[in-house]
Design an enzyme around this catalytic site. Structure first.
Site, PDB file in Angstrom:
ATOM      1  N   HIS A   1       0.766  -1.362  -0.042  1.00  0.00           N
ATOM      2  CA  HIS A   1       0.106  -0.051   0.033  1.00  0.00           C
ATOM      3  C   HIS A   1       0.940   1.206  -0.060  1.00  0.00           C
ATOM      4  CE1 HIS A   1       1.087  -0.711   3.933  1.00  0.00           C
ATOM      5  NE2 HIS A   1       1.111   0.760   4.141  1.00  0.00           N
TER       6      HIS A   1
ATOM      7  N   HIS B   1       1.536   6.821  -0.921  1.00  0.00           N
ATOM      8  CA  HIS B   1       0.470   6.028   0.233  1.00  0.00           C
ATOM      9  C   HIS B   1      -0.425   5.932  -0.828  1.00  0.00           C
ATOM     10  CE1 HIS B   1      -1.363   4.600   3.260  1.00  0.00           C
ATOM     11  NE2 HIS B   1      -0.185   4.537   3.937  1.00  0.00           N
TER      12      HIS B   1
END
Length: 149
Positions: free
Chosen positions: A57, A72
């Site tokens: 992620h 992110h």
């Protein structure tokens, strides 16, 4: 100066609009955020450098000036335990700007109840070290987001 480019296509919304206080408060550093297009895509490296942190992620690329840029992919997506994310490189790899790092689908992130908004952060930087910061408008992968002194 390091030029940081967009790792994704979408709409720039700025860090203040990120639905997470750590990012919206710039606690990890200044930068901006992208609300990605809703289609399967590949997040690319925003700078030339070395992948120093890599998770499904999120990833950090350290450039030749020791600037670490965090991308992110979504908010609270760590809770997905990697489901729906495919790593295309390994930690320690040297990457070039625009090289694919993670394949993912923002639609799947939303379906899992998470925000697909993607902060792009200059780690451990001061806000005045950034120039030309883009905080709104449409971007394509590779478009300029900010400069970093």
């Amino acid at each position: 100066m390091t030029s940081v480019t967009s790792p994704l296509a979408g709409r720039v919304i700025g860090l203040a609009a990120v639905p997470d206080p750590v990012f919206s408060g710039a606690m990890v550093g200044p930068g901006t955020a992208i609300d990605p297009v809703r289609e399967p895509s590949v997040a690319v490296s925003p700078v030339d450098g070395v992948v120093v942190s890599l998770h499904p992620h999120a990833f950090v690329v350290l450039d030749s000036e020791d600037h670490g840029v965090l991308t992110h992919l979504g908010i609270d997506t760590v809770q997905l335990n990697g489901a729906g994310f495919e790593l295309l490189v390994a930690k320690g790899d040297t990457v070039t700007r625009g090289q694919g790092v993670v394949r993912w689908n923002p639609v799947d992130v939303e379906a899992a109840g998470k925000s697909p908004v993607c902060p792009v952060v200059a780690l451990d930087a001061s806000a005045d070290a950034l120039s030309g910061l883009v905080e709104d408008g449409e971007v394509k992968s590779g478009d300029a987001l900010f400069g970093w002194e």
